[in-house]
Design an enzyme around this catalytic site. Structure first.
Site, PDB file in Angstrom:
ATOM      1  N   TYR A  70      10.369  -9.126  20.012  1.00  0.00           N
ATOM      2  CA  TYR A  70      10.134 -10.035  18.892  1.00  0.00           C
ATOM      3  C   TYR A  70      10.199 -11.495  19.356  1.00  0.00           C
ATOM      4  CZ  TYR A  70      11.223  -6.016  15.843  1.00  0.00           C
ATOM      5  OH  TYR A  70      11.239  -4.810  15.210  1.00  0.00           O
ATOM      6  N   GLU A 128      26.102  -5.900  -5.667  1.00  0.00           N
ATOM      7  CA  GLU A 128      24.841  -5.722  -6.406  1.00  0.00           C
ATOM      8  C   GLU A 128      24.565  -6.822  -7.423  1.00  0.00           C
ATOM      9  OE1 GLU A 128      25.544  -1.685  -7.700  1.00  0.00           O
ATOM     10  OE2 GLU A 128      24.090  -0.934  -6.246  1.00  0.00           O
TER      11      GLU A 128
END
Ligand SMILES: [Zn+2]
Ligand SMILES: [Zn+2]
Length: 393
Positions: free
Chosen positions: A299, A371
């Protein structure tokens, strides 16, 4: 429109989707179930959907009523090979596979953003492309490259690209941005030290690759401290060493594997050349030979566009989100490949919340996402797409 409010309105749905994906994690290039869920949902929203893009990837296209620019939003879908040890009721049902990097949340947040934007098709000026990418954790030929080769950044050509990553190293609900280099080029290498084996009692009749490999490990650290500009971030780690079978046998060879991390291409080039040179030189001095190989196609450095990053921070602040400047990391990301095709920014969303036990870093078997931040991520993606497609902005 108030995307924050709208995202709060669909919060339960985003959380439900995230848990569903969390329970069925899939490794790189095996994201069949996740891709199907994504593609079906996008179709339900009335988007044009392409399946099997770059392997197991999915492309969703939302065309606004008015003409404008093209924005791509990316989420990665793959999980990691580790056994989940987090105490959540929706634990992974796949043995030895876990969403420990938050990619399940990335998918859920981007699906949430797709839903919000689809609801505002009339006001949307331009086109939004939703890139659901396979195999980010793969390294080398990760999922971004084959998606680009399959044309996701063309027809219509993408003007701006954004990617969001959950951050186990930042307080819950805080977005982290940085213009310029934010993540490293992760270059994996293998050094094969080739000697000549023999009896452990008579090393003078051999070329001992174990001894030479030890010298190489020490010497390559000198690349970092003596050969690279000390103001440039650079790290070299040897993570594996293999050689030998028995205490009194000097083996024929030793194999070292490691990684170097750099934040700019010039340093990267120099570092790779110096590591190879030092390894070869040390081996030669002791009569051994080094074969040095760097992984092809690693990458690139993830470089965010300065202006786009500044503008994105301004937009999120105005929307009432918490934004701060982030320090660079030496992890790698193939979102870097999308940034070679169009300007954009890769940004982060913190998830540390000690009261919920969300304290473990990404890639930990106990990694747990707060969350409550999912609606914030959804709102941020929708907001950026809405504003950056608008040609007046
Ligand atoms: Zn990861
Ligand atoms: Zn990740």
């Amino acid at each position: 429109m108030d995307f924050l409010k709208e995202a709060s309105g669909i919060e339960q749905e985003i959380i439900k989707t995230r848990r569903e994906i969390h329970q069925r994690p899939e490794l790189a290039y095996q994201e069949m179930g996740t891709a199907k869920l994504v593609a079906d949902r996008l179709e339900d929203l009335g988007l044009e959907v392409k399946r099997g893009v770059g392997g197991t990837g999915v492309l969703g296209i939302l065309v606004g009523r008015k003409k404008g620019r093209v924005v791509a939003l990316r989420a990665d879908m793959d999980a990691l090979p580790l056994e989940e040890m987090a105490d959540v009721e929706f634990k992974s049902k796949e043995k030895g596979v876990m969403h420990a990097c938050g990619h399940d949340s990335h998918v859920a947040m981007l699906l949430g953003a797709a839903r919000l934007l689809a609801g505002h098709k009339d006001e949307l000026q331009g086109t939004v492309k939703f890139l659901f990418q396979p195999a980010e954790e793969q390294g080398g030929r990760g999922g971004a490259k084959p998606m680009i080769e399959d044309g996701v950044m063309e027809n219509p050509k993408v003007d701006f690209v954004f990617g969001l990553h959950i951050d186990g190293d930042e307080k819950s609900g805080v977005f982290g941005f940085r213009g310029g280099a934010i993540m490293a080029a992760p270059d994996r290498f293998v050094i094969r030290v080739i000697g000549r084996g023999g009896h452990g009692s008579a090393p003078h009749q051999t070329v001992d690759p174990v001894y030479v490999a030890a010298q190489v490990i020490i010497a390559v650290q000198g690349v970092s401290s003596r050969m690279i500009d000390p103001v440039q971030p650079f790290v070299i780690s040897v993570g594996s060493i293999h050689s030998g079978t028995k205490e009194n046998i000097i083996p024929d060879e030793a194999v070292l594997e490691g990684t170097i991390r750099t934040l700019d291409e010039a340093t990267r080039k120099r570092a790779k050349a110096k590591v190879a040179e030092v390894a070869r030189g040390v081996c030669k001095a002791f009569g051994a030979r080094a074969e040095v190989e760097f992984e092809e196609d690693a990458y690139p450095v993830t470089v965010n566009d300065e202006k786009v990053t500044e503008e994105a921070m301004r937009i999120l602040k105005k929307a009432g989100l918490k934004v701060k400047t982030k320090e660079p990391l030496l992890g790698g990301e193939d979102f870097s490949r999308f940034l070679h095709e169009a300007p954009g920014t890769f940004y982060f969303l913190g998830t540390i919340n000690p009261s919920k036990g969300c304290v473990h870093p990404n890639h930990s078997s106990k990694f747990k996402v707060d969350e409550e931040v999912l609606k914030l991520g959804t709102a941020s993606l929708a907001q950026l797409a809405m504003e950056f497609t608008n040609p007046k902005n």
